[in-house]
Scaffold this motif. Structure first.
Motif, short mmCIF file in Angstrom:
data_model
loop_
_atom_site.label_atom_id
_atom_site.label_comp_id
_atom_site.label_asym_id
_atom_site.label_seq_id
_atom_site.Cartn_x
_atom_site.Cartn_y
_atom_site.Cartn_z
N GLY A 1 1.37 -18.28 7.62
CA GLY A 1 1.25 -19.45 6.77
C GLY A 1 1.18 -19.09 5.30
N ALA A 2 0.41 -18.04 4.98
CA ALA A 2 0.29 -17.62 3.58
C ALA A 2 1.62 -17.13 3.04
CB ALA A 2 -0.78 -16.54 3.46
N ARG A 3 2.39 -16.42 3.86
CA ARG A 3 3.69 -15.93 3.38
C ARG A 3 4.71 -17.05 3.29
NH1 ARG A 3 2.25 -11.40 7.24
NH2 ARG A 3 1.21 -9.93 5.86
N THR A 4 4.60 -18.04 4.16
CA THR A 4 5.48 -19.20 4.06
C THR A 4 5.27 -19.94 2.76
OG1 THR A 4 5.47 -19.40 6.47
CG2 THR A 4 6.20 -21.31 5.21
N LEU A 5 4.01 -20.05 2.34
CA LEU A 5 3.67 -20.71 1.08
C LEU A 5 3.81 -19.78 -0.12
CD1 LEU A 5 0.53 -22.69 2.26
CD2 LEU A 5 2.87 -23.54 1.98
N ARG A 6 4.28 -18.54 0.12
CA ARG A 6 4.51 -17.56 -0.93
C ARG A 6 3.24 -17.25 -1.72
NH1 ARG A 6 9.83 -16.53 -1.43
NH2 ARG A 6 11.31 -18.03 -0.54
N PHE A 7 2.14 -17.07 -1.01
CA PHE A 7 0.89 -16.68 -1.65
C PHE A 7 0.99 -15.23 -2.11
CE2 PHE A 7 -2.20 -19.80 0.61
CZ PHE A 7 -1.60 -20.85 -0.08
N PRO A 8 0.27 -14.88 -3.17
CA PRO A 8 0.24 -13.45 -3.57
C PRO A 8 -0.49 -12.61 -2.52
CG PRO A 8 -1.33 -14.74 -4.86
CD PRO A 8 -0.51 -15.73 -4.08
N THR A 9 -0.45 -11.31 -2.72
CA THR A 9 -1.02 -10.40 -1.72
C THR A 9 -2.50 -10.64 -1.51
OG1 THR A 9 0.63 -8.72 -2.26
CG2 THR A 9 -1.37 -7.98 -1.13
N TRP A 10 -3.24 -10.83 -2.61
CA TRP A 10 -4.69 -11.02 -2.46
C TRP A 10 -5.00 -12.30 -1.68
CZ3 TRP A 10 -7.26 -15.30 -4.10
CH2 TRP A 10 -6.61 -16.12 -5.04
N ALA A 11 -4.18 -13.34 -1.88
CA ALA A 11 -4.40 -14.58 -1.15
C ALA A 11 -4.06 -14.42 0.33
CB ALA A 11 -3.57 -15.70 -1.78
N GLN A 12 -3.03 -13.64 0.63
CA GLN A 12 -2.72 -13.37 2.04
C GLN A 12 -3.87 -12.63 2.72
OE1 GLN A 12 1.13 -11.47 2.53
NE2 GLN A 12 1.97 -12.55 0.76
N THR A 13 -4.41 -11.63 2.01
CA THR A 13 -5.54 -10.89 2.56
C THR A 13 -6.74 -11.79 2.77
OG1 THR A 13 -4.75 -8.92 1.40
CG2 THR A 13 -7.00 -8.87 2.25
N LEU A 14 -7.03 -12.63 1.76
CA LEU A 14 -8.16 -13.53 1.86
C LEU A 14 -7.99 -14.52 3.02
CD1 LEU A 14 -10.84 -14.52 0.71
CD2 LEU A 14 -9.55 -16.00 -0.85
N SER A 15 -6.77 -15.01 3.23
CA SER A 15 -6.54 -15.95 4.33
C SER A 15 -6.79 -15.30 5.68
CB SER A 15 -5.11 -16.50 4.25
OG SER A 15 -4.17 -15.46 4.48
N MET A 16 -6.40 -14.03 5.82
CA MET A 16 -6.65 -13.34 7.09
C MET A 16 -8.15 -13.08 7.29
SD MET A 16 -3.44 -10.68 7.54
CE MET A 16 -3.50 -10.00 5.89
N PRO B 1 -6.16 -11.76 -13.28
CA PRO B 1 -5.04 -10.92 -12.83
C PRO B 1 -4.80 -9.72 -13.73
CG PRO B 1 -4.46 -13.25 -12.70
CD PRO B 1 -5.76 -13.17 -13.43
N SER B 2 -5.14 -9.83 -15.01
CA SER B 2 -4.90 -8.69 -15.90
C SER B 2 -5.72 -7.48 -15.47
CB SER B 2 -5.26 -9.08 -17.34
OG SER B 2 -6.63 -9.47 -17.43
N VAL B 3 -6.95 -7.70 -15.01
CA VAL B 3 -7.78 -6.58 -14.54
C VAL B 3 -7.24 -6.05 -13.21
CG1 VAL B 3 -10.10 -5.92 -13.79
CG2 VAL B 3 -9.80 -7.45 -15.75
N LEU B 4 -6.89 -6.96 -12.30
CA LEU B 4 -6.40 -6.52 -10.99
C LEU B 4 -5.09 -5.76 -11.12
CD1 LEU B 4 -7.17 -9.74 -8.88
CD2 LEU B 4 -8.59 -7.71 -9.24
#
Length: 820
Positions: free
Chosen positions: A48-63, A777-780
Motif C-alpha cells: 500500500g505504501a509503495r502504491t501511494l509512492r510513499f518515501p522510504t521512511w514512510a514505508q518503514t513506518l507503515s510496516m 529531511p535536510s538532516v535525514l
C-alpha cells in the motif's frame, strides 16, 4: 504489479519459509498461523505504501505500524479498542518477561506459551521488515539472507539434540526464491543478465559475484557465532539475563533435569529480593494449615536435583481420589476448603495448592493436574490475579503409626526416587546415622535430626545454590545455608538410605490475619523434603531451622530438632485433628518477618507495590528515551539553524541609508567592516535557505543561479510581501558573494530567513510542516549521504587490503614459477 511490489510479496513469502526452523521448537503450529497473519499485514502495508509512492521512511513506518497492530490483536491485554493503549506496552513487557522465564522452564519442543509466541511473532515480524527493505527498497537481496540465517541460529542455540535439517532446507529454498525473483526483475528492467563470470579480469582477481558471496559468507559465519550468545537458551542468553530478575515468582535459570525447570534458582531469587511483596492471601477452614506447594524436584543426578515437565489430564476431567493414588490406606483424612487469591506479582505456570486436592473451582484458563507430582500446571495461563477455591484432604498420622511403614519391594516403581550420586562422604554419614534403626521412619527421623544446631547447622542467606550435587555435598561440610540446601541434602541422604524422597517447593503458611486468613509474601517462599512411606504416601519433613523461616510449621512426626524432644505420650497422641494436626498446635502465629528479624512493615521498609512502581518507571523511562531519540533530528536542525543565524549576526555599527534598487538593500542597513565577513554571512544564510527549501519539499536545482532559485521559490511557494522580498534579497546576496568583487554588505540576513520560513509555513500543509519540524529531511538526507560516504570509504579500504593480499598470494608466485 510493479517490480518493487512484486519483490515485496516474494520477500514476505521467503520470510515465512525461512521461519520453518521454528517448527522444531514449538509443539503445535499456532506460531505459524500467528506469524503468517503478521507477515501478511506487514506485506500489505508495504504494498500500500509503495502504491501511494510513499518515501522510504514512510514505508518503514507503515510496516512497523502493521507489526504493532498485529501484535496488539494477537496478544491483547484486554484494554484495547483495535489500536494499542498505554496498557498494551506494559502487557508486552510482561510477555517478554514471561518468555525469559519460559525459556528456563521448558525444554524443546515447548508448549504454546504466550510469552514464547510473542517473542517468535515479534522476531519474525522484524525479520520480515528487514528482508522487505533489503530486497524491495535497497535492492540488496543477498544481504537479506543474514536475518533469515538468524532465525535458523535459534534452534541451533536451544536444541539439545541434533538440529533437524529439513526446516533449514525449506528456509534455503525461500532464500533462493528471493535471489531468483530479484534476478528476474533486473533482467526485465535492463534486458540482460549480470553473470559476474570474471571476464576481462586477471585470473587471480575474483569476480564481482564471487567477492560478494565471500563477504556474505564471512558475515553469515560471524552472525551465526555471535547471535546464539544473545538469544534465549536453556541456561543463558541475553534474553534470559534481562528477564532473570522480577517481582513475579517466575522460574529461574540454572541446571536441571533434561534442561527443564530449576526451582532452586527461583527460590533464591525470591528470598534474596530487597522488597517484601504480597503474593497470596489464603482463607481456609483448617485450624493449623501446612504449606502450600506448587512444584517438586524429583530427579537427582550428578548435575543435581531437577524437575521433570509435569504431565497429566485436564482439570475439566476432574481430580483422582488422592487416597487411592497415594495408597495411604493407613492414614486418616479430614476434608477442608480453602480460597486462594493470587496477586499480580506471582506469575507462574504452576498454581499453589494444598496436598491431596479433590476439587478446584473458579480458576481461569486451561489447567491440568499431574497426580504423580501433585502439581496443577498450565501451558498458556499464569497464576497472576487468579482467585480460586480448592477442596483438599489433610492426612493425620502419628509417629507410632509411621513406624509401621514397611520397606518398598525392589521392583516397586517408586524405587526410582532412591537414585542418588555416588558420594563416599554422604554414604558414610548416612550409614552412621541409620545404624541400628529398624523401621523406615526411624531411619528418616535419624537423618532429619542430624540437621540440628547441636551438629553445627545454622541458617544463612549468604549462600546460594543451583541444586547441583557437588554444592549439596559442600553444604554437608560447611553446614550453613537455607531451605533449599537443607531440603536437597536431606532428600539425598534419605535416598542414600534406600527410601524414596524428593524436594517440594511452595510457601509456608505465612502471617495469620485472623479468622483463618493468611497473608503470604515472597519471604514465605520455601522448600522442604517429602519422603514416601508405604501406606502413608508422601510425608513432609522440614529440616530447615524453624527460627530462620517466616511462617514455618512443624508436626508431631517431624518436630523442631532444636527444641526439647516431645514426650512419648505427646508423640503417640490421638488421630483427631485438634490433637495431631499437620502443623503443631503450639506453634506461635508470629507476624511475617524478614530473615534478619526486622519487621517488613516498619518505617523505612519497601512498600509491597514497589515492583509495580519499578515497572511503571521503566515504562516511562523507555517512552521518554524513545521520544528523545525521535527528537534528535529536530534538535540537530535547531542547533544548525542557530549556528548559521549566529554567523549572520552583525557586529558593527548602524548607519542610515536609503533604498538601493540594484542591491536590494533596505533602510536602516547594517554595514560590516570586512567584505570577507559579509561573504561568509551570505553563504551561511544561503545554506540555511537551501536546507529550509528541502525541509518544506521545494525542489532544489544546483545548476541554477541563486537569483533564479529565489525567483522559482517565490513562484512555486506563492510567496508574497515581505517573504518574497526576503527571498529576492538572499538570492542577490548569495549571487554577489559568489561572483561580484564586493559582496553585499549591510543586509539583515537572519530576519530575512525568518520571513521566508514563515511564508513557507503558511503555504505548506500540516503534514509538510510537521515533518519539517520533527523529522527535517535536510538532516535525514545529510545522515544518508554521510553513511553512504563512510561505507564507500570503508569499501575502498577493504578493496585496497584485498588487492594487497591478492598481490602477494603464494599461488600467484607458484604460477609464475610454473610458467618459467
Amino acid at each position: 504489479m510493479t517490480g518493487r511490489r512484486r519483490l515485496g510479496m516474494v520477500a514476505a513469502a521467503a520470510t515465512l519459509l525461512s521461519a520453518a526452523p521454528l517448527s522444531s521448537i514449538f509443539e503445535s503450529w499456532t506460531w505459524l498461523l500467528q506469524c503468517t497473519l503478521t507477515v501478511l499485514m506487514i506485506a500489505g502495508a508495504a504494498v500500500g505504501a509503495r502504491t501511494l509512492r510513499f518515501p522510504t521512511w514512510a514505508q518503514t513506518l507503515s510496516m512497523i505500524v502493521a507489526l504493532t497492530l498485529a501484535l496488539t490483536w494477537i496478544f491483547p491485554s484486554g484494554k484495547e479498542i483495535l489500536i494499542p493503549q498505554p496498557a498494551t506496552l506494559g502487557h508486552f513487557l510482561d510477555l517478554f518477561r514471561q518468555a525469559g522465564e519460559d525459556t528456563r522452564a521448558y525444554g524443546v519442543p515447548v508448549p504454546d506459551r504466550d510469552g514464547l509466541l510473542f517473542v517468535a511473532v515479534l522476531g519474525i515480524g522484524v525479520v520480515a521488515i528487514a528482508v522487505d527493505l533489503l530486497t524491495a527498497v535497497f535492492r540488496r537481496p543477498a544481504l537479506a539472507g543474514l536475518p533469515m540465517l538468524a532465525i535458523y541460529s535459534i534452534p541451533v542455540a536451544v536444541y539439545l539434540d541434533s538440529v533437524p535439517v529439513l526446516p533449514f532446507i525449506v528456509g534455503a529454498c525461500g532464500y533462493m526464491w528471493l535471489l531468483v525473483a530479484d534476478n528476474v526483475d533486473r533482467v526485465r528492467r535492463f534486458g540482460r543478465r549480470f553473470t559476474g563470470d570474471g571476464r576481462d579480469v586477471d585470473v587471480w582477481e575474483p569476480s564481482p559475484l564471487a567477492a560478494a558471496g565471500r563477504r556474505i559468507g564471512v558475515l553469515g559465519v560471524i552472525v551465526a557465532v555471535l547471535l546464539p550468545l544473545a538469544v534465549p537458551t536453556v541456561s543463558g542468553g541475553l534474553l534470559s539475563q534481562l528477564t532473570q530478575a522480577g517481582s513475579g515468582a517466575g522460574l529461574g535459570s540454572g541446571t536441571g533435569s533434561n534442561g527443564r525447570i530449576n526451582l532452586f534458582a527461583s527460590l533464591s531469587g525470591q528470598l534474596t529480593q530487597n522488597a517484601t511483596i504480597n503474593l497470596l492471601k489464603v482463607t481456609t477452614n483448617e485450624p493449623d494449615p501446612f504449606y502450600l506447594r506448587f512444584g517438586v524436584a524429583e530427579a537427582l543426578t550428578d548435575e543435581g536435583f531437577g524437575n521433570q515437565t509435569p504431565k497429566g489430564n485436564s482439570l475439566s476431567r476432574g481430580l483422582p481420589d488422592p487416597r487411592q493414588l497415594a495408597a495411604s490406606s493407613q492414614a486418616n483424612y479430614f476434608a477442608y476448603r480453602a480460597e486462594i487469591e493470587v496477586s499480580g506479582d506471582l506469575r507462574q505456570s504452576m498454581a499453589p495448592l494444598y496436598t491431596y486436592p479433590t476439587g478446584v473451582q473458579n480458576i481461569n484458563g486451561n489447567w491440568a493436574y499431574d497426580s504423580s507430582q501433585q502439581v496443577l500446571f498450565a501451558a498458556r495461563t499464569t497464576t497472576s490475579e487468579q482467585k480460586y477455591t480448592i477442596d483438599y484432604l489433610r492426612p493425620r498420622f502419628t509417629a507410632a503409626e509411621l513406624r509401621t511403614a514397611e520397606a518398598l519391594p525392589r521392583n516397586d516403581p517408586l524405587r526410582q526416587y532412591t537414585a542418588a550420586p555416588d558420594d563416599a562422604v554422604v554414604k558414610a554419614q548416612v550409614e552412621e546415622l541409620i545404624a541400628g534403626k529398624k523401621t523406615e521412619y526411624d531411619k528418616v527421623r535419624a537423618i532429619y535430626g542430624f540437621f540440628s544446631a547441636d551438629n553445627g547447622f545454622k541458617y544463612s542467606l549468604s549462600t546460594q545454590t543451583s541444586g547441583a550435587a557437588s554444592e549439596i555435598a559442600t553444604f554437608l561440610n560447611t553446614r550453613t545455608g537455607y531451605c533449599q540446601q537443607y531440603a536437597a541434602a536431606m532428600a539425598w541422604m534419605v535416598r542414600e538410605a534406600g527410601i524414596p524422597a524428593r524436594v517440594a517447593f511452595g510457601f509456608t503458611r505465612g502471617t495469620s490475619l485472623g479468622n483463618g486468613v493468611y497473608q503470604i509474601t515472597n519471604r514465605n517462599a520455601h522448600a522442604w523434603t517429602e519422603v514416601y512411606l508405604d501406606g502413608f504416601g508422601w510425608v513432609p519433613f522440614d529440616a530447615t531451622p524453624a527460627g530462620g523461616v517466616a511462617g514455618s510449621a512443624r508436626s508431631s512426626w517431624a518436630p523442631n530438632v532444636d527444641q526439647a524432644e516431645p514426650s512419648a505420650s505427646a508423640s503417640a497422641g490421638t488421630t483427631t485433628p485438634d490433637d495431631d494436626s499437620s502443623a503443631a498446635p503450639n506453634q506461635p502465629q508470629t507476624p511475617d518477618r524478614n530473615i534478619d528479624g526486622s519487621n517488613p512493615t516498619a518505617e523505612g521498609a519497601t512498600p509491597a507495590d514497589s515492583g509495580a512502581w519499578t515497572t511503571a518507571l521503566l515504562i516511562v523511562a523507555g517512552f521518554a528515551l524513545l521520544v528523545a531519540l525521535l527528537l534528535v533530528p529536530a534538535m540537530l536542525r535547531v542547533l544548525q539553524r542557530r549556528r548559521r543565524h549566529a554567523a549572520t549576526e552583525s557586529v558593527t555599527t548602524v548607519v542610515a541609508g536609503g533604498p538601493d534598487g540594484q542591491d536590494g538593500t533596505v533602510s536602516d542597513i547594517v554595514v560590516t567592516t570586512e567584505s570577507t565577513r559579509a561573504r561568509a554571512d551570505a553563504h551561511a544564510a544561503w545554506d540555511e535557505l537551501i536546507d529550509t527549501m528541502v525541509d518544506y519539499q521545494v525542489t532544489v536545482d544546483p545548476t541554477e543561479t541563486p537569483r533564479l532559485t529565489a525567483q522559482r521559490l517565490i513562484k512555486e511557494s506563492e510567496l508574497s510581501g515581505d517573504s518574497a522580498e526576503a527571498a529576492t534579497l538572499l538570492g542577490t546576496a548569495e549571487e554577489r558573494a559568489r561572483y561580484a568583487r564586493q559582496p553585499m554588505q549591510g543586509v539583515e540576513l537572519t530576519a530575512a530567513l525568518g520571513r521566508i520560513r514563515a511564508g513557507l509555513g503558511e503555504a505548506a500543509t500540516f503534514r509538510v510542516k510537521a515533518r519539517a519540524m520533527l523529522l527535517p529531511p535536510s538532516v535525514l538526507i545529510g545522515w544518508r549521504l554521510g553513511a553512504a560516504e563512510a561505507f564507500t570509504r570503508l569499501a575502498e579500504r577493504a578493496t585496497t587490503v584485498r588487492d594487497a593480499m591478492v598481490r602477494f598470494s603464494p599461488r600467484r608466485f607458484m604460477n609464475k614459477r610454473a610458467t618459467h
